[in-house]
Scaffold this motif. Sequence first.
Motif, PDB file in Angstrom:
ATOM      1  N   ARG A  46       1.019  -1.320  -0.055  1.00  0.00           N
ATOM      2  CA  ARG A  46       0.517  -0.408   0.040  1.00  0.00           C
ATOM      3  C   ARG A  46       0.858   1.135  -0.098  1.00  0.00           C
ATOM      4  O   ARG A  46       2.362   0.865   0.644  1.00  0.00           O
ATOM      5  CB  ARG A  46      -1.061   0.090   0.804  1.00  0.00           C
TER       6      ARG A  46
ATOM      7  N   SER B 273      -4.153   7.805  -1.856  1.00  0.00           N
ATOM      8  CA  SER B 273      -4.127   6.172  -1.344  1.00  0.00           C
ATOM      9  C   SER B 273      -4.213   5.122  -2.778  1.00  0.00           C
ATOM     10  O   SER B 273      -4.609   5.239  -3.763  1.00  0.00           O
ATOM     11  CB  SER B 273      -4.857   6.001  -0.506  1.00  0.00           C
TER      12      SER B 273
ATOM     13  N   LYS C 184      -3.647   0.931  -3.135  1.00  0.00           N
ATOM     14  CA  LYS C 184      -2.818  -0.730  -3.083  1.00  0.00           C
ATOM     15  C   LYS C 184      -2.205  -0.963  -4.369  1.00  0.00           C
ATOM     16  O   LYS C 184      -2.864  -1.082  -5.731  1.00  0.00           O
ATOM     17  CB  LYS C 184      -4.599  -1.152  -2.932  1.00  0.00           C
TER      18      LYS C 184
END
Length: 84
Positions: A13, A24, A26
């Motif tokens: 992440r 953000s 992943k």
Amino acid sequence: MNTFPTPGKFKSRGVSFGPRGSISAKFTGTGTLNADGSTSFSGSGKITRGTGIYKGATGSLSFTGTSPKDSTVATQHITGKIKY
């Protein structure tokens, strides 16, 4: 946070911070230990959220990179699309 469920494969992440918000994501990918001790890696990711001007951000990306032997620094090339 990185996890290595299978040799050579990883999940991670990340957050990119800017003066007007953050993004953000992943990531999943594959890493290879090269004969000279350096590491090469590549993979893909999805934008999971944004703050500030990036609120509601979505998108996807791909990346490649390398890290020299005995180094904590990596050089990456990231491409993709983001919508916010």
